[in-house]
Scaffold this motif. Structure first.
Motif, PDB file in Angstrom:
ATOM      1  N   LEU B  37      30.648  14.100  85.806  1.00 27.57           N
ATOM      2  CA  LEU B  37      29.669  15.147  85.513  1.00 27.57           C
ATOM      3  C   LEU B  37      29.954  15.709  84.125  1.00 27.57           C
ATOM      4  O   LEU B  37      31.095  16.054  83.808  1.00 27.57           O
ATOM      5  CB  LEU B  37      29.799  16.276  86.551  1.00 27.57           C
ATOM      6  CG  LEU B  37      29.005  17.558  86.283  1.00 27.57           C
ATOM      7  CD1 LEU B  37      27.494  17.320  86.408  1.00 27.57           C
ATOM      8  CD2 LEU B  37      29.428  18.675  87.246  1.00 27.57           C
ATOM      9  N   VAL B  38      28.927  15.794  83.293  1.00 26.00           N
ATOM     10  CA  VAL B  38      29.068  16.411  81.970  1.00 26.00           C
ATOM     11  C   VAL B  38      28.381  17.773  81.996  1.00 26.00           C
ATOM     12  O   VAL B  38      27.242  17.884  82.453  1.00 26.00           O
ATOM     13  CB  VAL B  38      28.427  15.529  80.869  1.00 26.00           C
ATOM     14  CG1 VAL B  38      28.477  16.232  79.524  1.00 26.00           C
ATOM     15  CG2 VAL B  38      29.123  14.173  80.795  1.00 26.00           C
ATOM     16  N   LEU B  39      29.079  18.786  81.508  1.00 25.73           N
ATOM     17  CA  LEU B  39      28.505  20.132  81.442  1.00 25.73           C
ATOM     18  C   LEU B  39      28.356  20.547  79.990  1.00 25.73           C
ATOM     19  O   LEU B  39      29.338  20.602  79.253  1.00 25.73           O
ATOM     20  CB  LEU B  39      29.430  21.126  82.158  1.00 25.73           C
ATOM     21  CG  LEU B  39      29.642  20.851  83.647  1.00 25.73           C
ATOM     22  CD1 LEU B  39      30.759  21.738  84.186  1.00 25.73           C
ATOM     23  CD2 LEU B  39      28.342  21.082  84.428  1.00 25.73           C
ATOM     24  N   GLU B  40      27.147  20.786  79.571  1.00 24.09           N
ATOM     25  CA  GLU B  40      26.900  21.153  78.174  1.00 24.09           C
ATOM     26  C   GLU B  40      26.297  22.552  78.120  1.00 24.09           C
ATOM     27  O   GLU B  40      25.346  22.850  78.828  1.00 24.09           O
ATOM     28  CB  GLU B  40      25.972  20.127  77.513  1.00 24.09           C
ATOM     29  CG  GLU B  40      25.383  20.537  76.177  1.00 24.09           C
ATOM     30  CD  GLU B  40      26.410  20.945  75.120  1.00 24.09           C
ATOM     31  OE1 GLU B  40      27.422  20.233  74.951  1.00 24.09           O
ATOM     32  OE2 GLU B  40      26.199  21.984  74.461  1.00 24.09           O
ATOM     33  N   ARG B  41      26.862  23.363  77.231  1.00 21.56           N
ATOM     34  CA  ARG B  41      26.440  24.750  77.107  1.00 21.56           C
ATOM     35  C   ARG B  41      25.009  24.868  76.556  1.00 21.56           C
ATOM     36  O   ARG B  41      24.210  25.679  77.015  1.00 21.56           O
ATOM     37  CB  ARG B  41      27.405  25.460  76.156  1.00 21.56           C
ATOM     38  CG  ARG B  41      27.137  26.923  75.931  1.00 21.56           C
ATOM     39  CD  ARG B  41      28.178  27.535  75.004  1.00 21.56           C
ATOM     40  NE  ARG B  41      28.051  27.037  73.656  1.00 21.56           N
ATOM     41  CZ  ARG B  41      27.638  27.757  72.611  1.00 21.56           C
ATOM     42  NH1 ARG B  41      27.331  29.022  72.767  1.00 21.56           N
ATOM     43  NH2 ARG B  41      27.545  27.229  71.430  1.00 21.56           N
ATOM     44  N   ARG B  42      24.680  24.068  75.560  1.00 16.48           N
ATOM     45  CA  ARG B  42      23.372  24.193  74.938  1.00 16.48           C
ATOM     46  C   ARG B  42      22.304  23.520  75.807  1.00 16.48           C
ATOM     47  O   ARG B  42      22.597  22.878  76.798  1.00 16.48           O
ATOM     48  CB  ARG B  42      23.373  23.582  73.534  1.00 16.48           C
ATOM     49  CG  ARG B  42      24.406  24.227  72.635  1.00 16.48           C
ATOM     50  CD  ARG B  42      24.370  23.682  71.224  1.00 16.48           C
ATOM     51  NE  ARG B  42      23.406  24.366  70.399  1.00 16.48           N
ATOM     52  CZ  ARG B  42      22.295  23.810  69.904  1.00 16.48           C
ATOM     53  NH1 ARG B  42      22.016  22.556  70.164  1.00 16.48           N
ATOM     54  NH2 ARG B  42      21.464  24.502  69.147  1.00 16.48           N
ATOM     55  N   GLU B  43      21.042  23.655  75.366  1.00 13.46           N
ATOM     56  CA  GLU B  43      19.961  23.084  76.174  1.00 13.46           C
ATOM     57  C   GLU B  43      19.802  21.583  75.931  1.00 13.46           C
ATOM     58  O   GLU B  43      19.055  20.908  76.606  1.00 13.46           O
ATOM     59  CB  GLU B  43      18.635  23.843  75.974  1.00 13.46           C
ATOM     60  CG  GLU B  43      18.031  23.746  74.617  1.00 13.46           C
ATOM     61  CD  GLU B  43      18.662  24.704  73.602  1.00 13.46           C
ATOM     62  OE1 GLU B  43      18.094  24.812  72.510  1.00 13.46           O
ATOM     63  OE2 GLU B  43      19.715  25.332  73.872  1.00 13.46           O
ATOM     64  N   ARG B  44      20.522  21.091  74.911  1.00 10.93           N
ATOM     65  CA  ARG B  44      20.531  19.628  74.743  1.00 10.93           C
ATOM     66  C   ARG B  44      21.917  19.171  74.342  1.00 10.93           C
ATOM     67  O   ARG B  44      22.720  19.945  73.838  1.00 10.93           O
ATOM     68  CB  ARG B  44      19.484  19.180  73.720  1.00 10.93           C
ATOM     69  CG  ARG B  44      19.633  19.741  72.330  1.00 10.93           C
ATOM     70  CD  ARG B  44      18.801  18.927  71.359  1.00 10.93           C
ATOM     71  NE  ARG B  44      17.361  19.027  71.595  1.00 10.93           N
ATOM     72  CZ  ARG B  44      16.609  20.032  71.151  1.00 10.93           C
ATOM     73  NH1 ARG B  44      17.142  20.998  70.434  1.00 10.93           N
ATOM     74  NH2 ARG B  44      15.333  20.054  71.392  1.00 10.93           N
ATOM     75  N   VAL B  45      22.177  17.908  74.626  1.00 10.51           N
ATOM     76  CA  VAL B  45      23.494  17.360  74.315  1.00 10.51           C
ATOM     77  C   VAL B  45      23.586  17.059  72.815  1.00 10.51           C
ATOM     78  O   VAL B  45      22.601  17.115  72.097  1.00 10.51           O
ATOM     79  CB  VAL B  45      23.789  16.063  75.117  1.00 10.51           C
ATOM     80  CG1 VAL B  45      23.888  16.366  76.595  1.00 10.51           C
ATOM     81  CG2 VAL B  45      22.749  14.985  74.824  1.00 10.51           C
ATOM     82  N   GLY B  46      24.786  16.753  72.378  1.00  8.23           N
ATOM     83  CA  GLY B  46      24.953  16.304  70.987  1.00  8.23           C
ATOM     84  C   GLY B  46      26.011  17.092  70.231  1.00  8.23           C
ATOM     85  O   GLY B  46      26.755  16.535  69.447  1.00  8.23           O
ATOM     86  N   GLY B  47      26.067  18.404  70.468  1.00 14.49           N
ATOM     87  CA  GLY B  47      27.030  19.208  69.716  1.00 14.49           C
ATOM     88  C   GLY B  47      26.766  19.079  68.227  1.00 14.49           C
ATOM     89  O   GLY B  47      25.671  19.396  67.759  1.00 14.49           O
ATOM     90  N   ALA B  48      27.734  18.600  67.491  1.00  9.20           N
ATOM     91  CA  ALA B  48      27.568  18.472  66.038  1.00  9.20           C
ATOM     92  C   ALA B  48      26.805  17.210  65.650  1.00  9.20           C
ATOM     93  O   ALA B  48      26.580  16.963  64.475  1.00  9.20           O
ATOM     94  CB  ALA B  48      28.931  18.498  65.351  1.00  9.20           C
TER      95      ALA B  48
END
Ligand code: FAD
Lengths: 403, 534
Positions: B37-48
């Motif tokens: 399971l991946v949990l990402e804070r923002r509304e889309r993945v990618g980060g930088a």
């Protein structure tokens, strides 16, 4: 001496690299710079335009036009609707492959055949008793406009809705007011079109297409970039991946359509056609050879170069040098006929002909590779062809919004 | 996104952060049959690695903009081409100078020689030879990058090479190359380059790759090593590896996410982790900011190490030497980003047309200029005349802007996180910062401001707030010699493990560091699987 194509004034004016080669008697640019990077990028990311006028073109007209084509080529042209294009092969009586090309039904009584070699006389000999006329129309100018933004470059110039045109369809149209035939075909394995016109319209069409394509990053492209993209697309090339049986230097160098990986173009069960019996026998026996995609191991290549204390080095263009393919016991089982580094896939890929029992996907083989004048081998695995097959090739294109 | 992950789901691994490294790690674990399971804070993945539309029809490659060293083995293993990733190589490196001259290095070696020859005939002749030597040495860096960091005892350059198991190869290097490698590991970028070249116009732009993402100057020792990264791409294949992802760098994350999902990974966005749950010295799951608790056999952090360990785990669970190591770990963000939507392509006065703009453009006219820029950063100010690395993605990738229009990505250094009046003063200074950047570029492109339809400005403070980059450091910690290999992030803990059992780290703060490489994520997954951690 090689002849200029109708686009020659434009292709030479754009050419900064002066690298040309001969193609069917014509002068054809290898690349427009001293490298072909930009052209490769155009084919895969924007629009690349390549002058394909050197293709042989033959018009077959008359009530029996489709019947003659069906008698010679691997497809039952009598069943084709006008406006359809198919990819087809031509074989001799012994079932050996002579050529591959396209068959376009311009009208019920008008079929156009494109090919890499001339077949006017060949087809003429099979026309006895049929009501047809055969005209070599190789003088026609032909331009391939290929790449994900090809429709953007062409649509504004056309008198019909290009986005509605489906894969492998043809139609008569006006392009920048000039009469043309346009087909949704190409040799890049991507979205693309080919345009055919009388030579007197060629320069006007070139200018119009390049003007309309400018905001979409259009570039003129040469044969070097085409060679990389066609290998990515998994297409075989006559004279490279197989040799026309007519000119094969030895029987061993002849291939059948099945052996060249083009068996899928053969419609076998129909009225008699040239080579039908031999091909039927071959299908029953099973072809002796197979054309496969190979994925060469990058790690293997690095290891081979490391033995010479070198970083791996591959030419930035495709190679047409044939090199032996071995099984893991070092017995030669075939040959690579085309290979290239694919910038898109980050893989070193090849097209090879191998003994049929080695054609299963995933089979491990060894390919010869020379480092510092010494022959070594690199591991490779039989991989699916096409190597690159984007959905946009067949999908309905959506145009970019107007500025 | 789906909320399939129930609190009781038997996750083998929960990954905190959907940056490209977190996604790579997730994909490889899932390919090995693990439930991830991946949990990402923002509304889309990618980060930088992120593409966003801030002005209609114009897409920004928001933070990172060049795909440099994305590992080819991942490209193949995750089948990224099939999942839509397409790289467009950068064609040229262009540098304009205030006196109206300019230099364009490109794929045609003869043309490049002629260009450099206008500044120094000697440099022009030697340039290809230098590239060849660097290509040979880059093999060492490649080995660093494609392997888990070694366990060290000392840190002398020679040991360094031995550590990675290539001491023999190192000893067998011709003396001149051994000397070159030793110099590379210790010298400053400018000193190193001056040993080969004489034209400052060439040295200045070449030296900049040594400082990107660090708070060091081009004449600070240790900055030469990163130059090798530039040559490493050359030996990853037959074509240049440095390029743009079609659709911006967000396409990198999207392709990896698509591959991960195809292997069964569950990705939840808008799911910010508040705490990593530690019970009996083991990580057992995470708690989201809304209080939801998710349990898993292992927790893998795709976030920056200090954020992970000091904020999400907490000092109570950590040995004090580890905490001290993390506190010494230098983040010191020093760069910012300005993204522009342009109504037309503003030309450079010194060279009209766009053939030379199909790559990166360096505003680095002299080493003195770069030194001055650094001096201001040391004093707690952004550089009034900064080093700029400019790319116009829409020239190569038409999907980034409407026909005839363009987007421009401007990487700016120095923009120190620690301003004299504190990092949180950045929002007040954002406009002045932007104006200095635009003024700098406008000296070469007089119509720049006329073309601007929209500007996005990201200071290091914004990078921290928006993307979770501690102190805005673009690499999750500087890539200096004391913070790479077995010392990243903390000596003794460089193999993706942490002092908390079942807690792993897989992002740029681990070996081999930042950049759109996917290497930390890939190597972490390999280590976890090899260790039978899950
Ligand atoms: C302005 C800029 C320019 C750059 N330019 C380049 C370049 O051109 N080429 C290059 O190779 N590299 C470049 N880099 C560096 C490169 O982008 C990074 O090193 C790399 O993308 C980091 O990837 P990552 O997966 O390790 O971490 P990140 O991308 O930082 O991913 C971490 C993820 O964790 C998420 N997260 C944070 N907190 C939480 C939480 N509490 N809960 C859940 N999720 C959380 C974040 O939202 C983020 O998605 C640049 C970076 C920046 C900032």
């Amino acid at each position: 001496m090689s002849r200029p194509t109708p686009f020659h004034p434009r292709t030479t004016a754009a050419n900064r690299g002066w690298a040309y080669k001969e193609w069917a008697g014509f002068v054809a640019p290898c690349s427009y710079d001293r490298h072909s990077e930009r052209e490769y990028v155009a084919f895969r990311h924007t629009v690349g335009v390549i002058d394909v006028s050197p293709l042989y073109k033959l018009d077959v007209r008359g009530p029996d036009a489709a019947a003659l084509v069906a008698r010679c080529w691997s497809r039952d042209a009598t069943q084709m609707e006008p406006g359809r294009v198919v990819y087809a092969t031509l074989s001799d009586d012994d079932g050996y492959l002579l050529d591959d090309g396209t068959i376009t039904m311009l009208a019920r009584d008008h079929v156009r055949v494109t090919s890499s070699e001339p077949w006017w006389a060949w087809m003429h000999d099979y026309a006895r008793g049929l009501d047809v006329t055969l005209t070599d129309v190789s003088h026609l100018a032909a331009l391939a406009i290929q790449g994900p933004l090809a429709a953007d470059a062409l649509a504004p110039l056309l008198d019909f809705d290009l986005t509605k045109m489906r894969f492998f369809r043809a139609r008569r149209a006006k392009l920048a007011g000039r009469p043309v035939w346009i087909t949704r075909t190409g040799y890049t394995g991507d979205l693309g079109y080919e345009v055919f016109c009388e030579p007197e319209h060629a320069l006007a069409l070139w200018d119009a297409i390049f003007e309309a394509g400018a905001p979409h990053g259009i570039e003129p492209c040469g044969l070097d970039a085409l060679d990389v993209v066609r290998i990515e697309a998994g297409f075989v090339l006559q004279g490279v991946d197989y040799v026309t049986a007519r000119l094969a230097p030895s029987p061993k160098r002849k291939s059948t359509a099945y052996e060249a990986g083009l068996g899928w173009t053969v419609e076998l069960d129909r009225a008699p056609f040239v080579g039908q019996r031999a091909i039927r026998d071959e299908v029953r026996r099973g072809p002796a050879w197979a054309t496969v995609g190979l994925d060469l191991s990058w790690e293997g290549l690095e290891a081979l170069y490391a033995r010479y204390d070198l970083p791996p080095h591959l030419a930035p263009i495709a190679s047409r040098a044939s090199v032996p393919v071995y099984d893991n016991g070092k017995k030669q089982i075939g040959q690579v006929t085309s290979s290239t580094w694919s910038p898109l896939l980050k893989r070193y890929i090849a097209i090879a002909q191998v003994q049929a029992k080695f054609a299963t996907l995933g089979t491990q083989v060894q390919v010869e590779h020379t480092v510092d004048y010494e022959r070594g081998v690199v591991g490779a695995v039989v991989a699916p062809r096409p190597f690159f097959d984007p959905p946009r090739k067949k999908a309905q294109p959506t145009l970019r919004s107007a500025p | 996104m789906s909320r399939l992950g129930t609190t009781s789901a038997p996750w083998d691994a929960v990954i905190v952060g959907g940056g490209h490294n977190g996604l790579v790690c997730a994909a490889l674990l899932a390919k090995a049959g693990k439930k991830v399971l991946v949990l990402e804070r923002r509304e889309r993945v990618g980060g930088a690695t992120l593409t966003e539309e801030h002005y209609p029809g114009f897409r920004y490659t928001v933070a990172s903009y060049v795909v440099s060293l994305l590992r080819p083995w991942l490209w193949r293993e995750l089948d990224l081409a099939r999942h839509g990733l397409q790289l467009i190589p950068l064609e040229t490196s262009f540098s304009p100078y205030p006196d109206g001259r300019s230099l364009c290095r490109g794929p045609d070696p003869i043309a490049t020689r002629e260009e450099i020859g206008a500044f120094s005939r000697r440099d022009a002749e030697i340039y290809p030879t230098f590239g060849k030597s660097m290509g040979r040495l880059a093999r060492f860096v490649k080995r660093f990058v494609d392997q888990t960091a070694p366990d060290p005892t000392s840190f002398r350059p020679r040991d360094l090479a031995q550590l990675v198991g290539h001491g023999r190869a190192f000893r067998e290097l011709p003396d001149d190359e051994e000397a070159l490698l030793t110099r590379l590991l210790t010298a400053s970028a400018t000193d190193f380059l001056r040993e080969t070249f004489e034209a400052d116009e060439l040295i200045a732009p070449m030296s900049c790759s040594g400082i990107i993402g660090t708070c060091l100057g081009v004449s600070s020792p240790g900055t030469a090593y990163v130059l090798l990264h530039h040559y490493m791409g050359e030996i990853d294949g037959a074509s240049r590896a440095w390029g743009l992802a079609r659709g911006g760098n967000g396409a990198v994350a999207d392709a990896i996410a698509s591959s991960a999902q195809a292997s069964g990974v569950t990705i939840r966005t808008s799911a910010a982790v508040d705490k990593i749950l530690v019970e009996r010295e083991r990580a057992v799951g995470v708690v989201l900011v809304d209080g939801e608790e998710i349990r898993a056999r292992t927790v893998v952090s795709g976030c920056e190490p200090r954020l992970t360990m000091l904020r999400m785990v907490g000092r109570d669970h950590l040995p004090s030497d580890y905490t001290a190591g993390l506190e010494r770990y230098k983040n010191r963000g020093s760069s910012g980003k300005v993204n522009l939507s342009l109504d037309f392509l503003p030309e450079f006065t010194c060279r009209p047309g766009d053939g030379h703009l199909r790559g990166d453009i360096a505003i680095a006219p002299s080493t003195a200029y770069l030194e001055q820029a650094f001096a201001e950063a040391k004093a707690g100010r952004w550089s009034r005349r900064p080093y700029l690395n400019v790319v116009i993605p829409s020239l190569l990738d038409r999907t980034m802007a409407p026909p005839g229009k363009h987007v421009m990505s401007i990487f700016v250094q120095y923009a120190p996180y620690h301003l004299a009046d504190g990092p949180s003063s950045w929002p007040q200074h954002r406009d002045a910062f932007r104006d200095d950047v635009l003024d700098t570029l406008q000296e070469y492109c007089p119509r720049l401001r006329d073309a601007i339809l929209h500007a996005q400005v990201l200071s290091p403070w914004d990078l921290e707030q928006e993307l979770g980059l501690t102190e805005g450091n673009i690499f999750h910690g500087e890539l200096t010699l004391d913070q790479i290999l077995f010392q990243r992030p903390v000596a003794g803990w460089a193999r993706y493990k942490t002092p908390v059992r079942d807690l792993w780290m897989c992002a740029s703060g681990t070996h081999p560091g930042g950049g759109v490489m996917g290497a930390p994520g890939g190597l972490c997954a390999r280590e976890m699987l090899a260790a039978g951690a899950l």
